[in-house]
Design a protein around this motif. Structure first.
Motif, PDB file in Angstrom:
ATOM      1  N   GLN A  10       0.825  -1.202   0.000  1.00 48.15           N
ATOM      2  CA  GLN A  10       0.000   0.000   0.000  1.00 48.15           C
ATOM      3  C   GLN A  10       0.863   1.258   0.000  1.00 48.15           C
ATOM      4  OE1 GLN A  10      -2.583   0.408   3.357  1.00 48.15           O
ATOM      5  NE2 GLN A  10      -3.523   2.268   2.574  1.00 48.15           N
ATOM      6  N   THR A  11       1.997   1.241   0.671  1.00 51.36           N
ATOM      7  CA  THR A  11       2.848   2.426   0.713  1.00 51.36           C
ATOM      8  C   THR A  11       3.443   2.748  -0.649  1.00 51.36           C
ATOM      9  OG1 THR A  11       4.811   1.168   1.357  1.00 51.36           O
ATOM     10  CG2 THR A  11       3.449   2.048   3.138  1.00 51.36           C
ATOM     11  N   LEU A  12       3.523   1.770  -1.543  1.00 52.70           N
ATOM     12  CA  LEU A  12       4.040   2.019  -2.885  1.00 52.70           C
ATOM     13  C   LEU A  12       3.067   2.827  -3.735  1.00 52.70           C
ATOM     14  CD1 LEU A  12       5.606  -1.468  -3.676  1.00 52.70           C
ATOM     15  CD2 LEU A  12       6.783   0.611  -2.939  1.00 52.70           C
ATOM     16  N   THR A  13       1.792   2.808  -3.392  1.00 46.13           N
ATOM     17  CA  THR A  13       0.783   3.525  -4.170  1.00 46.13           C
ATOM     18  C   THR A  13       0.654   4.979  -3.730  1.00 46.13           C
ATOM     19  OG1 THR A  13      -1.016   2.874  -2.692  1.00 46.13           O
ATOM     20  CG2 THR A  13      -0.523   1.423  -4.563  1.00 46.13           C
ATOM     21  N   GLY A  14       1.309   5.378  -2.675  1.00 41.90           N
ATOM     22  CA  GLY A  14       1.235   6.749  -2.177  1.00 41.90           C
ATOM     23  C   GLY A  14       0.970   6.744  -0.689  1.00 41.90           C
ATOM     24  N   PRO A  15       0.832   7.938  -0.132  1.00 47.60           N
ATOM     25  CA  PRO A  15       0.639   8.023   1.308  1.00 47.60           C
ATOM     26  C   PRO A  15      -0.734   7.502   1.717  1.00 47.60           C
ATOM     27  CG  PRO A  15       0.354  10.170   0.307  1.00 47.60           C
ATOM     28  CD  PRO A  15       0.821   9.243  -0.772  1.00 47.60           C
ATOM     29  N   PRO A  16      -0.853   7.000   2.938  1.00 49.34           N
ATOM     30  CA  PRO A  16      -2.174   6.599   3.430  1.00 49.34           C
ATOM     31  C   PRO A  16      -3.095   7.820   3.449  1.00 49.34           C
ATOM     32  CG  PRO A  16      -0.450   5.771   4.870  1.00 49.34           C
ATOM     33  CD  PRO A  16       0.197   6.705   3.899  1.00 49.34           C
ATOM     34  N   VAL A  17      -4.346   7.594   3.153  1.00 44.42           N
ATOM     35  CA  VAL A  17      -5.305   8.687   3.045  1.00 44.42           C
ATOM     36  C   VAL A  17      -6.184   8.727   4.284  1.00 44.42           C
ATOM     37  CG1 VAL A  17      -7.083   9.679   1.569  1.00 44.42           C
ATOM     38  CG2 VAL A  17      -5.290   8.308   0.557  1.00 44.42           C
ATOM     39  N   ASN A  18      -6.488   9.945   4.745  1.00 41.82           N
ATOM     40  CA  ASN A  18      -7.365  10.181   5.893  1.00 41.82           C
ATOM     41  C   ASN A  18      -6.870   9.476   7.161  1.00 41.82           C
ATOM     42  OD1 ASN A  18      -9.122  11.764   4.323  1.00 41.82           O
ATOM     43  ND2 ASN A  18     -10.156   9.926   3.615  1.00 41.82           N
ATOM     44  N   LYS A  19      -5.571   9.497   7.354  1.00 42.67           N
ATOM     45  CA  LYS A  19      -4.973   8.848   8.520  1.00 42.67           C
ATOM     46  C   LYS A  19      -3.703   9.603   8.896  1.00 42.67           C
ATOM     47  CE  LYS A  19      -3.004   4.449   9.983  1.00 42.67           C
ATOM     48  NZ  LYS A  19      -2.582   3.133   9.585  1.00 42.67           N
ATOM     49  N   ILE A  20      -3.536   9.878  10.181  1.00 38.84           N
ATOM     50  CA  ILE A  20      -2.302  10.500  10.646  1.00 38.84           C
ATOM     51  C   ILE A  20      -1.226   9.428  10.663  1.00 38.84           C
ATOM     52  CG2 ILE A  20      -1.130  11.560  12.615  1.00 38.84           C
ATOM     53  CD1 ILE A  20      -3.789  12.901  13.295  1.00 38.84           C
ATOM     54  N   VAL A  21      -0.109   9.742  10.029  1.00 37.71           N
ATOM     55  CA  VAL A  21       0.987   8.785   9.922  1.00 37.71           C
ATOM     56  C   VAL A  21       2.223   9.392  10.571  1.00 37.71           C
ATOM     57  CG1 VAL A  21       2.454   7.483   8.352  1.00 37.71           C
ATOM     58  CG2 VAL A  21       0.057   7.875   7.776  1.00 37.71           C
ATOM     59  N   VAL A  52       4.057  17.891  10.032  1.00 38.53           N
ATOM     60  CA  VAL A  52       5.008  18.511  10.945  1.00 38.53           C
ATOM     61  C   VAL A  52       6.391  18.067  10.495  1.00 38.53           C
ATOM     62  CG1 VAL A  52       5.807  18.699  13.337  1.00 38.53           C
ATOM     63  CG2 VAL A  52       3.350  18.500  12.856  1.00 38.53           C
ATOM     64  N   GLY A  53       7.295  19.026  10.340  1.00 33.85           N
ATOM     65  CA  GLY A  53       8.636  18.709   9.878  1.00 33.85           C
ATOM     66  C   GLY A  53       9.696  19.441  10.672  1.00 33.85           C
ATOM     67  N   GLN A  54      10.923  18.973  10.549  1.00 35.29           N
ATOM     68  CA  GLN A  54      12.064  19.639  11.176  1.00 35.29           C
ATOM     69  C   GLN A  54      12.652  20.628  10.178  1.00 35.29           C
ATOM     70  OE1 GLN A  54      14.661  16.426  12.423  1.00 35.29           O
ATOM     71  NE2 GLN A  54      13.742  16.433  14.456  1.00 35.29           N
ATOM     72  N   ILE A  55      12.993  21.802  10.670  1.00 34.24           N
ATOM     73  CA  ILE A  55      13.501  22.840   9.781  1.00 34.24           C
ATOM     74  C   ILE A  55      14.914  22.526   9.305  1.00 34.24           C
ATOM     75  CG2 ILE A  55      14.118  25.287   9.613  1.00 34.24           C
ATOM     76  CD1 ILE A  55      11.807  25.786  11.644  1.00 34.24           C
ATOM     77  N   ALA A  56      15.796  22.172  10.209  1.00 39.68           N
ATOM     78  CA  ALA A  56      17.208  21.986   9.853  1.00 39.68           C
ATOM     79  C   ALA A  56      17.414  20.860   8.845  1.00 39.68           C
ATOM     80  CB  ALA A  56      18.035  21.736  11.105  1.00 39.68           C
ATOM     81  N   SER A  57      16.749  19.739   9.057  1.00 33.90           N
ATOM     82  CA  SER A  57      16.973  18.569   8.201  1.00 33.90           C
ATOM     83  C   SER A  57      15.931  18.412   7.099  1.00 33.90           C
ATOM     84  CB  SER A  57      16.962  17.304   9.058  1.00 33.90           C
ATOM     85  OG  SER A  57      15.663  17.090   9.601  1.00 33.90           O
ATOM     86  N   GLY A  58      14.783  19.056   7.253  1.00 36.06           N
ATOM     87  CA  GLY A  58      13.701  18.861   6.300  1.00 36.06           C
ATOM     88  C   GLY A  58      13.012  17.521   6.466  1.00 36.06           C
ATOM     89  N   GLN A  59      13.242  16.875   7.600  1.00 39.62           N
ATOM     90  CA  GLN A  59      12.672  15.551   7.857  1.00 39.62           C
ATOM     91  C   GLN A  59      11.202  15.656   8.249  1.00 39.62           C
ATOM     92  OE1 GLN A  59      14.415  13.498  11.184  1.00 39.62           O
ATOM     93  NE2 GLN A  59      13.144  11.693  10.919  1.00 39.62           N
ATOM     94  N   LEU A  60      10.389  14.787   7.687  1.00 41.60           N
ATOM     95  CA  LEU A  60       8.980  14.683   8.033  1.00 41.60           C
ATOM     96  C   LEU A  60       8.849  13.923   9.346  1.00 41.60           C
ATOM     97  CD1 LEU A  60       5.985  15.008   7.133  1.00 41.60           C
ATOM     98  CD2 LEU A  60       6.234  12.771   6.034  1.00 41.60           C
ATOM     99  N   LEU A  61       8.041  14.465  10.274  1.00 36.42           N
ATOM    100  CA  LEU A  61       7.814  13.794  11.555  1.00 36.42           C
ATOM    101  C   LEU A  61       6.470  13.072  11.578  1.00 36.42           C
ATOM    102  CD1 LEU A  61       9.153  16.607  13.907  1.00 36.42           C
ATOM    103  CD2 LEU A  61      10.363  14.589  13.068  1.00 36.42           C
ATOM    104  N   ALA A  62       5.441  13.722  11.015  1.00 32.94           N
ATOM    105  CA  ALA A  62       4.110  13.116  10.928  1.00 32.94           C
ATOM    106  C   ALA A  62       3.333  13.852   9.842  1.00 32.94           C
ATOM    107  CB  ALA A  62       3.382  13.205  12.262  1.00 32.94           C
ATOM    108  N   SER A  63       2.371  13.143   9.241  1.00 27.53           N
ATOM    109  CA  SER A  63       1.609  13.774   8.164  1.00 27.53           C
ATOM    110  C   SER A  63       0.188  13.247   8.114  1.00 27.53           C
ATOM    111  CB  SER A  63       2.290  13.558   6.815  1.00 27.53           C
ATOM    112  OG  SER A  63       2.230  12.199   6.446  1.00 27.53           O
ATOM    113  N   TYR A  64      -0.641  13.975   7.370  1.00 29.21           N
ATOM    114  CA  TYR A  64      -2.032  13.608   7.116  1.00 29.21           C
ATOM    115  C   TYR A  64      -2.382  14.147   5.741  1.00 29.21           C
ATOM    116  CZ  TYR A  64      -7.113  13.608   7.307  1.00 29.21           C
ATOM    117  OH  TYR A  64      -8.434  13.400   7.021  1.00 29.21           O
ATOM    118  N   THR A  65      -3.097  13.381   4.947  1.00 26.98           N
ATOM    119  CA  THR A  65      -3.550  13.860   3.646  1.00 26.98           C
ATOM    120  C   THR A  65      -4.894  13.236   3.306  1.00 26.98           C
ATOM    121  OG1 THR A  65      -2.939  14.179   1.327  1.00 26.98           O
ATOM    122  CG2 THR A  65      -2.299  12.097   2.330  1.00 26.98           C
TER     123      THR A  65
END
Length: 148
Positions: A10-21, A52-65
């Motif tokens: 499922q992760t190959l098709t894109g981000p999970p939808v309607n779920k905080i990851v 939510v991301g880190q500024i210095a590294s540009g790393q993603l911490l959590a997302s929702y879409t």
């Protein structure tokens, strides 16, 4: 029944939808990022994406879409770079030290993209909304009240 292979597929098709990851390793940083996104969703249930991301590294911490076409993991690094560049611009202007960057707004024809620095100055909240569904003032207030 949970089948690990199917979850990975499922992760190959894109981000999970309607779920905080949560993407960051389990711990207080990830938990805080997920709580921020939960707060944003309570205030802006019609949003397109949030992260939510880190500024210095540009790393993603959590997302929702809400759409597989809208992938915060791909754009969070670019948003972090926008914040870093804006900070450099402010230094070049030689603004007083009490002037701090708090928020950036990117206005598109049908969307608003907001970047808000979190109080620690190391992380930021990114929210994308459809400007036909969301009032800018409400979006800004929801983002302001979720700072942890």
């Amino acid at each position: 029944m949970q089948i690990p292979f199917l979850s990975q597929l499922q992760t190959l098709t894109g981000p999970p939808v309607n779920k905080i990851v949560g993407v960051a390793p389990a711990g207080p940083v990830r938990l805080a990022a997920e709580q921020i996104l939960q707060h944003v969703l309570r205030g802006l249930p019609e949003l397109l994406a949030a992260a939510v991301g880190q500024i210095a590294s540009g790393q993603l911490l959590a997302s929702y879409t809400t759409s597989r076409d809208f992938n915060p993991a791909k754009i969070i690094g670019f948003n972090a770079e926008v914040i870093r560049q804006q900070r450099q611009s402010m230094q070049a202007l030689q603004l007083p030290p009490d002037e701090q960057l708090t928020e950036l707004l990117i206005t598109l024809r049908t969307q608003l993209h907001l970047l808000r620095l979190l109080p620690d100055g190391q992380r930021f909240l990114y929210v994308a909304v459809d400007c036909r569904d969301t009032n800018l003032g409400i979006a800004r207030e929801v983002m302001r009240t979720c700072e942890t």
